[in-house]
Design a protein around this motif. Structure first.
Motif, PDB file in Angstrom:
ATOM      1  N   LEU A 198     -68.019 114.096  77.216  1.00 59.78           N
ATOM      2  CA  LEU A 198     -67.650 113.409  78.543  1.00 59.78           C
ATOM      3  C   LEU A 198     -68.589 113.691  79.511  1.00 59.78           C
ATOM      4  N   ILE A 199     -68.652 115.319  79.923  1.00 59.18           N
ATOM      5  CA  ILE A 199     -69.534 115.780  80.493  1.00 59.18           C
ATOM      6  C   ILE A 199     -71.365 115.461  80.556  1.00 59.18           C
ATOM      7  N   LEU A 200     -71.616 115.688  79.134  1.00 58.19           N
ATOM      8  CA  LEU A 200     -72.687 115.159  78.450  1.00 58.19           C
ATOM      9  C   LEU A 200     -73.229 113.833  78.845  1.00 58.19           C
ATOM     10  N   LEU A 201     -72.262 112.740  79.029  1.00 60.18           N
ATOM     11  CA  LEU A 201     -72.478 111.712  78.820  1.00 60.18           C
ATOM     12  C   LEU A 201     -72.871 111.202  80.498  1.00 60.18           C
ATOM     13  N   ALA A 202     -72.163 112.041  81.696  1.00 61.08           N
ATOM     14  CA  ALA A 202     -72.116 112.039  82.922  1.00 61.08           C
ATOM     15  C   ALA A 202     -73.553 113.097  83.158  1.00 61.08           C
ATOM     16  N   VAL A 203     -73.523 113.683  82.988  1.00 58.87           N
ATOM     17  CA  VAL A 203     -75.131 114.272  82.892  1.00 58.87           C
ATOM     18  C   VAL A 203     -76.754 112.867  82.963  1.00 58.87           C
ATOM     19  N   ILE A 204     -75.994 112.738  81.402  1.00 58.81           N
ATOM     20  CA  ILE A 204     -77.241 111.763  80.484  1.00 58.81           C
ATOM     21  C   ILE A 204     -77.658 110.713  81.762  1.00 58.81           C
ATOM     22  N   VAL A 205     -76.477 110.217  82.072  1.00 63.22           N
ATOM     23  CA  VAL A 205     -76.706 108.827  82.874  1.00 63.22           C
ATOM     24  C   VAL A 205     -76.919 108.927  84.217  1.00 63.22           C
ATOM     25  N   LEU A 206     -76.290 110.730  85.379  1.00 60.46           N
ATOM     26  CA  LEU A 206     -77.097 110.458  86.805  1.00 60.46           C
ATOM     27  C   LEU A 206     -78.633 111.349  86.086  1.00 60.46           C
ATOM     28  N   ALA A 207     -78.681 112.051  85.015  1.00 57.85           N
ATOM     29  CA  ALA A 207     -80.384 111.886  84.869  1.00 57.85           C
ATOM     30  C   ALA A 207     -81.306 110.871  85.083  1.00 57.85           C
ATOM     31  N   PHE A 208     -80.361 110.126  84.274  1.00 56.64           N
ATOM     32  CA  PHE A 208     -81.444 108.193  83.904  1.00 56.64           C
ATOM     33  C   PHE A 208     -81.854 108.047  85.118  1.00 56.64           C
TER      34      PHE A 208
ATOM     35  N   LEU B 209     -82.340  87.928  93.261  1.00 58.78           N
ATOM     36  CA  LEU B 209     -82.308  89.009  92.039  1.00 58.78           C
ATOM     37  C   LEU B 209     -84.372  88.824  92.908  1.00 58.78           C
ATOM     38  N   GLN B 210     -85.441  88.243  93.382  1.00 58.54           N
ATOM     39  CA  GLN B 210     -86.741  88.497  93.438  1.00 58.54           C
ATOM     40  C   GLN B 210     -87.308  89.855  94.266  1.00 58.54           C
ATOM     41  N   VAL B 211     -86.771  89.699  95.826  1.00 50.36           N
ATOM     42  CA  VAL B 211     -86.642  90.063  96.731  1.00 50.36           C
ATOM     43  C   VAL B 211     -86.087  90.906  97.172  1.00 50.36           C
ATOM     44  N   LEU B 212     -84.488  90.441  97.171  1.00 50.57           N
ATOM     45  CA  LEU B 212     -83.740  92.636  97.422  1.00 50.57           C
ATOM     46  C   LEU B 212     -83.280  92.734  96.483  1.00 50.57           C
ATOM     47  N   VAL B 213     -83.263  92.653  95.754  1.00 49.15           N
ATOM     48  CA  VAL B 213     -82.161  93.326  94.774  1.00 49.15           C
ATOM     49  C   VAL B 213     -83.843  94.440  94.505  1.00 49.15           C
ATOM     50  N   PRO B 214     -84.907  94.052  93.971  1.00 53.48           N
ATOM     51  CA  PRO B 214     -86.391  94.627  93.433  1.00 53.48           C
ATOM     52  C   PRO B 214     -85.885  95.570  95.456  1.00 53.48           C
ATOM     53  N   ASN B 215     -86.171  96.063  96.447  1.00 53.20           N
ATOM     54  CA  ASN B 215     -85.882  96.338  97.512  1.00 53.20           C
ATOM     55  C   ASN B 215     -85.156  97.218  97.184  1.00 53.20           C
ATOM     56  N   LEU B 216     -84.092  97.021  96.705  1.00 54.01           N
ATOM     57  CA  LEU B 216     -82.681  97.688  97.067  1.00 54.01           C
ATOM     58  C   LEU B 216     -82.210  98.643  95.669  1.00 54.01           C
ATOM     59  N   ALA B 217     -83.477  98.902  94.836  1.00 52.41           N
ATOM     60  CA  ALA B 217     -83.674  98.370  93.091  1.00 52.41           C
ATOM     61  C   ALA B 217     -82.209 100.727  93.075  1.00 52.41           C
ATOM     62  N   PRO B 218     -82.830 101.199  94.318  1.00 53.27           N
ATOM     63  CA  PRO B 218     -82.717 102.567  94.380  1.00 53.27           C
ATOM     64  C   PRO B 218     -80.694 102.885  94.432  1.00 53.27           C
ATOM     65  N   ALA B 219     -80.649 101.675  95.372  1.00 59.17           N
ATOM     66  CA  ALA B 219     -78.928 101.606  95.813  1.00 59.17           C
ATOM     67  C   ALA B 219     -78.106 100.625  94.902  1.00 59.17           C
ATOM     68  N   TYR B 220     -79.368  99.563  94.035  1.00 63.44           N
ATOM     69  CA  TYR B 220     -78.077  99.578  92.963  1.00 63.44           C
ATOM     70  C   TYR B 220     -77.819 100.170  91.945  1.00 63.44           C
ATOM     71  N   LEU B 221     -78.628 101.004  92.055  1.00 64.65           N
ATOM     72  CA  LEU B 221     -79.263 102.297  91.024  1.00 64.65           C
ATOM     73  C   LEU B 221     -77.839 103.183  91.326  1.00 64.65           C
ATOM     74  N   THR B 222     -78.184 102.961  91.777  1.00 68.54           N
ATOM     75  CA  THR B 222     -76.672 104.670  92.451  1.00 68.54           C
ATOM     76  C   THR B 222     -75.479 103.942  92.064  1.00 68.54           C
ATOM     77  N   SER B 223     -75.216 102.703  92.917  1.00 66.48           N
ATOM     78  CA  SER B 223     -73.636 102.404  93.014  1.00 66.48           C
ATOM     79  C   SER B 223     -72.929 101.892  91.227  1.00 66.48           C
ATOM     80  N   GLY B 224     -74.434 101.468  91.087  1.00 68.37           N
ATOM     81  CA  GLY B 224     -73.418 101.081  89.468  1.00 68.37           C
ATOM     82  C   GLY B 224     -73.470 102.733  88.475  1.00 68.37           C
ATOM     83  N   LEU B 225     -74.361 103.431  88.687  1.00 71.47           N
ATOM     84  CA  LEU B 225     -73.648 104.728  87.950  1.00 71.47           C
ATOM     85  C   LEU B 225     -72.818 105.272  88.666  1.00 71.47           C
TER      86      LEU B 225
END
Length: 266
Positions: free
Chosen positions: A243-253, A180-196
């Motif tokens: 739904l299109i607006l939701l996708a745009v907001i999520v991807l922009a975020f 949680l304190q080492v792996l997740v912060p270092n791979l935050a972009p991957a977690y965010l992308t896959s989660g979105l």
């Protein structure tokens, strides 16, 4: 630059522009149709109006379907991130036979038609005696969101230095806390992308959800299909625009968060 290079470059731009227009045109038409004042789909609209957005408030069962879809998307994404992390660590660090088989099995729902996966899940749940629609939907959505997490995290963990985890453990952290304190912060972009992507895949899923819903538990795509059969008016275009607006907001975020994370790390 030679004449041939100029012609090739111009042709590339023309083909690229055509592809963008071809892909974006259905979205533009859907959004434009949602602002019509006509009770039927007409383009161009005779008058511009928000009547179909206002009518969404009176749609029977719409907001229950929205809440259910959001509930399933959030919970299935969180569970997929946890399961995907554990599986990717095992596959990346483990030295056992069958690692490739596990990876292929985890991402296999992306390789098969959604209707096939939906029928298979329906039969499996009936065989084990699972009749509850909510839990069937949740398990089904985990099955379809996990591959998005696995594919992204596997690529990122392949380049991650796991000696950092070992170093954190020598400093007194348990293995879960080191993750949680080492792996997740270092791979935050991957977690965010896959989660979105997992969240959007769950929100928009139709071919699996249609086999697992019942009269009281209908996700938003299934509810929209019901409206299309009962009363096909431009309010469906208004729902699709939402739904299109939701996708745009999520991807922009997601893009903004990844950019800030890279700036902080840099």
């Amino acid at each position: 630059m030679t004449q041939t290079d100029r012609i090739f470059r111009a042709a590339s731009w023309i083909v690229g522009l055509f592809c963008v227009v071809f892909l974006m045109l259905p979205i533009v038409i859907t959004v434009a149709a949602s602002f019509t004042s006509s009770p039927v789909y007409t383009l161009p609209p005779p008058d511009w109006s928000l009547r179909w957005y206002a009518s969404l408030e009176r749609r029977s069962g719409l907001w229950d379907a929205v809440v259910l879809s959001l509930n399933l998307a959030v919970i299935s994404t969180v569970i997929s991130l946890v399961l995907g992390t554990l599986t990717c660590i095992a596959v990346t660090r483990g030295n056992f036979r069958g690692r490739e088989a596990i990876t292929t099995f985890a991402v296999s729902p992306l390789m098969m038609p959604g209707l096939v996966v939906g029928v298979a899940l329906l039969q499996f749940f009936r065989e084990i005696g699972l009749r509850d629609a909510y839990w069937s939907l949740l398990l089904g959505h985990i099955v379809i969101t996990l591959p998005f997490v696995m594919r992204t995290l596997l690529a990122s963990m392949g380049a991650f230095d796991f000696s950092m985890i070992d170093a954190a453990r020598t400093l007194g952290l348990s293995y879960p806390r080191a993750i949680l304190q080492v792996l997740v912060p270092n791979l935050a972009p991957a977690y965010l992308t896959s989660g979105l992507f997992a969240f959007l895949a769950s929100m928009d899923n139709y071919p699996i959800s249609i086999f697992l819903t019942d009269a009281r538990n209908k996700t938003l795509p299934i509810k929209m299909l019901q409206y299309l059969e009962e009363q096909p008016d431009p309010s469906l275009a208004a729902m699709s625009s939402g739904l299109i607006l939701l996708a745009v907001i999520v991807l922009a975020f997601g893009a903004r968060t990844v950019g800030l994370n890279r700036m902080i790390q840099g």
